[in-house]
Design a protein around this motif. Sequence first.
Motif, mmCIF file in Angstrom:
data_model
loop_
_atom_site.group_PDB
_atom_site.id
_atom_site.type_symbol
_atom_site.label_atom_id
_atom_site.label_comp_id
_atom_site.label_asym_id
_atom_site.label_seq_id
_atom_site.Cartn_x
_atom_site.Cartn_y
_atom_site.Cartn_z
ATOM 1 N N CYS A 159 3.498 21.213 7.761
ATOM 2 C CA CYS A 159 3.419 22.449 6.733
ATOM 3 C C CYS A 159 3.166 21.829 5.357
ATOM 4 N N LEU A 160 3.736 20.719 4.893
ATOM 5 C CA LEU A 160 3.430 20.416 3.590
ATOM 6 C C LEU A 160 2.119 20.180 3.327
ATOM 7 N N THR A 161 1.389 19.549 4.245
ATOM 8 C CA THR A 161 -0.062 19.134 4.099
ATOM 9 C C THR A 161 -0.732 20.514 4.094
ATOM 10 N N CYS A 162 -0.676 21.529 5.198
ATOM 11 C CA CYS A 162 -1.330 22.699 5.086
ATOM 12 C C CYS A 162 -1.183 23.459 3.652
ATOM 13 N N ALA A 163 0.193 23.463 3.261
ATOM 14 C CA ALA A 163 0.395 24.302 1.990
ATOM 15 C C ALA A 163 -0.344 23.685 0.732
ATOM 16 N N THR A 164 -0.396 22.367 0.950
ATOM 17 C CA THR A 164 -1.235 21.444 -0.414
ATOM 18 C C THR A 164 -2.676 21.809 -0.323
ATOM 19 N N PHE A 165 -3.119 21.985 0.750
ATOM 20 C CA PHE A 165 -4.513 22.226 0.940
ATOM 21 C C PHE A 165 -4.753 23.722 0.551
ATOM 22 N N ILE A 166 -4.134 24.469 0.822
ATOM 23 C CA ILE A 166 -4.082 25.923 0.693
ATOM 24 C C ILE A 166 -4.120 26.068 -0.768
ATOM 25 N N ILE A 167 -3.026 25.241 -1.476
ATOM 26 C CA ILE A 167 -3.149 25.382 -3.004
ATOM 27 C C ILE A 167 -4.262 24.758 -3.735
ATOM 28 N N ILE A 168 -4.790 23.614 -2.992
ATOM 29 C CA ILE A 168 -5.875 22.940 -3.542
ATOM 30 C C ILE A 168 -7.280 24.433 -3.423
ATOM 31 N N CYS A 169 -7.236 24.775 -2.332
ATOM 32 C CA CYS A 169 -8.222 25.954 -2.241
ATOM 33 C C CYS A 169 -8.053 27.190 -3.373
ATOM 34 N N SER A 170 -6.557 27.275 -3.482
ATOM 35 C CA SER A 170 -6.426 28.288 -4.730
ATOM 36 C C SER A 170 -6.988 27.774 -6.099
ATOM 37 N N ILE A 171 -6.659 26.672 -6.441
ATOM 38 C CA ILE A 171 -7.318 25.950 -7.564
ATOM 39 C C ILE A 171 -8.692 26.046 -7.660
#
Length: 99
Positions: free
Chosen positions: A54-66
């Motif tokens: 979940c942490l890895t998925c959330a990090t990649f989603i935040i990266i996409c957001s950036i």
Amino acid sequence: MTINILIILLCLIINFSYSTYIFRTKNINIIASIEADKVPKQKVKRLVKLFVCCLTCATFIIICSILVIEQNLILSMCLVFLSFIVLSIIYIYYLMIKK
């Protein structure tokens, strides 16, 4: 744009180091709001795996957001909200297995 790349690299480095530490040590005391003594011993390994995923998925989603924030602010905000939903899966599982 270069500041975005630096933020993305910083997010990846922090995610990798934190996930690696949690995965190797199985130390769930470091995860916020989770009381290690209330988690059954046989469920610790699964909780750690779920947390890292979940942490890895959330990090990649935040990266996409950036990456998207300059083109579409609303989509970027939706992605950040989605990352919080992904992270809440950990706590839902924790509440299910808590003694």
